[in-house]
Design a protein around this motif. Structure first.
Motif, PDB file in Angstrom:
ATOM      1  N   ASP A  51       1.125  -1.339   0.318  1.00  0.00           N
ATOM      2  CA  ASP A  51      -0.459   0.062  -0.084  1.00  0.00           C
ATOM      3  C   ASP A  51       0.878   1.762  -0.034  1.00  0.00           C
ATOM      4  O   ASP A  51       2.256   1.191   0.435  1.00  0.00           O
ATOM      5  CB  ASP A  51      -0.753   0.013   1.174  1.00  0.00           C
ATOM      6  CG  ASP A  51      -2.236   1.148   1.243  1.00  0.00           C
ATOM      7  OD1 ASP A  51      -3.122   0.000   0.859  1.00  0.00           O
ATOM      8  OD2 ASP A  51      -1.607   2.236   1.186  1.00  0.00           O
ATOM      9  N   ALA A  52       0.487   2.174  -0.212  1.00  0.00           N
ATOM     10  CA  ALA A  52       1.332   3.330  -0.400  1.00  0.00           C
ATOM     11  C   ALA A  52       1.560   4.335   0.842  1.00  0.00           C
ATOM     12  O   ALA A  52       1.716   4.846   1.379  1.00  0.00           O
ATOM     13  CB  ALA A  52       0.993   5.055  -1.075  1.00  0.00           C
ATOM     14  N   LYS A  53       0.091   3.730   1.520  1.00  0.00           N
ATOM     15  CA  LYS A  53       0.645   4.460   3.261  1.00  0.00           C
ATOM     16  C   LYS A  53       1.072   3.564   4.168  1.00  0.00           C
ATOM     17  O   LYS A  53       0.361   3.094   4.689  1.00  0.00           O
ATOM     18  CB  LYS A  53      -0.814   4.872   3.681  1.00  0.00           C
ATOM     19  CG  LYS A  53      -1.748   5.116   3.134  1.00  0.00           C
ATOM     20  CD  LYS A  53      -3.286   5.873   3.719  1.00  0.00           C
ATOM     21  CE  LYS A  53      -4.174   6.529   2.642  1.00  0.00           C
ATOM     22  NZ  LYS A  53      -5.636   5.782   2.909  1.00  0.00           N
ATOM     23  N   PRO A  54       2.584   3.689   4.727  1.00  0.00           N
ATOM     24  CA  PRO A  54       3.255   2.727   5.760  1.00  0.00           C
ATOM     25  C   PRO A  54       2.666   2.270   6.189  1.00  0.00           C
ATOM     26  O   PRO A  54       2.939   1.106   7.392  1.00  0.00           O
ATOM     27  CB  PRO A  54       5.091   3.798   5.689  1.00  0.00           C
ATOM     28  CG  PRO A  54       4.834   4.994   5.028  1.00  0.00           C
ATOM     29  CD  PRO A  54       3.047   4.893   4.129  1.00  0.00           C
ATOM     30  N   ASP A  55       2.287   3.048   7.755  1.00  0.00           N
ATOM     31  CA  ASP A  55       1.162   3.095   9.173  1.00  0.00           C
ATOM     32  C   ASP A  55       0.764   2.147   8.797  1.00  0.00           C
ATOM     33  O   ASP A  55       0.477   1.229   9.410  1.00  0.00           O
ATOM     34  CB  ASP A  55       1.181   4.278   9.725  1.00  0.00           C
ATOM     35  CG  ASP A  55       2.294   4.713   9.913  1.00  0.00           C
ATOM     36  OD1 ASP A  55       3.462   4.367   9.804  1.00  0.00           O
ATOM     37  OD2 ASP A  55       2.528   6.198  10.533  1.00  0.00           O
ATOM     38  N   LYS A  56      -0.785   2.782   8.029  1.00  0.00           N
ATOM     39  CA  LYS A  56      -1.356   2.050   8.016  1.00  0.00           C
ATOM     40  C   LYS A  56      -1.473   0.216   7.572  1.00  0.00           C
ATOM     41  O   LYS A  56      -1.973  -0.539   8.325  1.00  0.00           O
ATOM     42  CB  LYS A  56      -2.622   2.529   6.977  1.00  0.00           C
ATOM     43  CG  LYS A  56      -3.761   2.174   5.589  1.00  0.00           C
ATOM     44  CD  LYS A  56      -5.205   1.927   6.426  1.00  0.00           C
ATOM     45  CE  LYS A  56      -6.006   0.526   5.650  1.00  0.00           C
ATOM     46  NZ  LYS A  56      -7.067  -0.186   6.532  1.00  0.00           N
ATOM     47  N   LEU A  57      -0.203  -0.586   6.233  1.00  0.00           N
ATOM     48  CA  LEU A  57      -0.763  -0.930   6.327  1.00  0.00           C
ATOM     49  C   LEU A  57       0.613  -2.033   7.033  1.00  0.00           C
ATOM     50  O   LEU A  57       0.564  -3.211   6.897  1.00  0.00           O
ATOM     51  CB  LEU A  57       1.043  -1.153   4.704  1.00  0.00           C
ATOM     52  CG  LEU A  57       1.552  -1.390   3.792  1.00  0.00           C
ATOM     53  CD1 LEU A  57       0.382  -2.815   3.223  1.00  0.00           C
ATOM     54  CD2 LEU A  57       2.919  -1.855   2.818  1.00  0.00           C
TER      55      LEU A  57
END
Ligand code: 6V0
Length: 332
Positions: A51-57
């Motif tokens: 995913d482009a969002k590292p924390d969410k990922l």
């Protein structure tokens, strides 16, 4: 120091069964529903999330890893870097831009095409032998875009297409007749969404073709009921989105059923988006539309030769024309 000691002096090497690896691109509502269905159904040895969002990922990866004690063993990886997908057997793409208020469909599509330019080439580079399964909308055009960007044979580029619409159709028919949806055979083909085509003559329940049964038994021909059911199928995605904000569970199961047919070489027939040129007089350029296709380890093994009425063929060709027009406007 290894946790285990060998029972004799020569350590056995692990039998060399090849791991099955699935990558899911886009860890949003749809990507995560697909990921969790893949895990519970034991479809992969390795699951990679991008995913482009590292924390969410990372949060999603940890949350799934913490269920390890309750699930079949699967190694779960996640990264914003596509190298994590290296050697995938199947790559499922669910990443997508969301519509901004007032934005035209064409503009959203253009943004998604730009997004796919950053997704498909690295996926193809890291897994040159993978099958691509596209879920992001508008799925038929983005499957075409993925085919172009990957340079893959069309057999290995599949859109989830009307597999979901057909499941909704089967559920509603089953609900109407009070039977099990798995005993209902019914196909919706064509464009995923508003202009999809219901194949009335394909409907059978427990092997009994339903239209000829109704006519033979002189039960009033329920064409209106069937048309209402098709309308309900088309409206059902909007209804779910209005109620809960997105759809996720049904597309999760739909994509997992496609993953199983492909990776386990099930040779099952699914209505999915495939290169439709040459079928049903669709000749004017390359478009992807859903047709009943046999899926196996190589991807699309063939398209079944179902009989369509003249009206159904006309509707398919209209959809093909609309998609071609959009593709030309996008300059792809
Ligand atoms: P979402 O919850 O917004 O998830 C999208 C995810 O994509 C987000 O986590 C983003 O961070 C991520 N993303 C955005 N850009 C990138 C990028 N460049 N690289 C990697 N990840 C990125 O949306 P949702 O999960 O609800 O829907 C995803 C897509 O699936 C949408 O296009 C939907 O329209 C589509 N669906 C398709 C269906 C079908 O039957 N084909 C059914 C349901 C939804």
């Amino acid at each position: 120091q290894s946790f285990f000691r060998s029972i004799n002096s020569t350590a056995p090497s692990s039998p060399s069964r090849r791991n099955t690896k699935i990558s899911v691109i886009g860890a949003g509502n749809v990507g995560m529903a697909i990921a969790q269905t893949i895990l519970t159904q034991d479809l992969a040895d390795v699951l990679a999330l991008v995913d482009a969002k590292p924390d969410k990922l990372r949060g999603e990866m940890l949350d799934l890893q913490h269920a390890a004690a309750f699930l079949p063993r699967t190694k779960i990886l996640a990264s914003t870097d596509y190298s994590v997908t290296t050697g995938s057997d199947l790559c499922i793409v669910t990443a997508g831009a969301r519509q901004i208020a007032g934005e035209s469909r064409l503009n959203l599509l253009q943004r998604n095409v730009t997004l796919f330019e950053s997704i498909i080439p690295p996926l193809a580079r890291h897994s040159p032998d993978t099958v691509l399964l596209i879920v992001s909308n508008p799925v038929d055009i983005l499957t075409y875009v993925s085919w172009k960007l990957s340079g893959f044979s069309p057999h290995r580029v599949i859109g989830s297409g009307t597999n979901l619409d057909s499941s909704r159709f089967r559920f509603l028919i089953a609900d109407h007749l009070d039977v099990n949806a798995q005993d209902v055979q019914a196909y919706i083909v064509g464009e995923h969404g508003d202009s999809s085509v219901a194949l009335w003559s394909s409907i059978s329940v427990g092997g009994v073709p339903i239209l000829s049964f109704l006519e033979r038994e002189q039960i009033p021909y329920e064409k209106e009921t069937l048309e209402n059911i098709h309308r309900a199928v088309v409206e059902s995605a909007y209804e779910v989105i209005n109620l809960k904000g997105y759809t996720s569970w049904a597309i999760g199961y739909s994509a997992a059923s496609l993953a199983r047919s492909i990776l386990r070489d099930q040779r099952k027939i699914h209505p999915v988006s495939v290169l439709a040129r040459g079928f049903y007089d669709i000749e004017d350029g390359d478009v992807f539309l859903s047709l009943p296709a046999q899926l196996g380890r190589g991807g699309v093994l063939g398209v079944t030769n179902v009989h369509l009425t003249d009206e159904e063929v006309e509707k398919l060709r209209d959809s093909a024309k609309t998609l071609r027009h959009l593709q030309t406007q996008l300059g792809i």
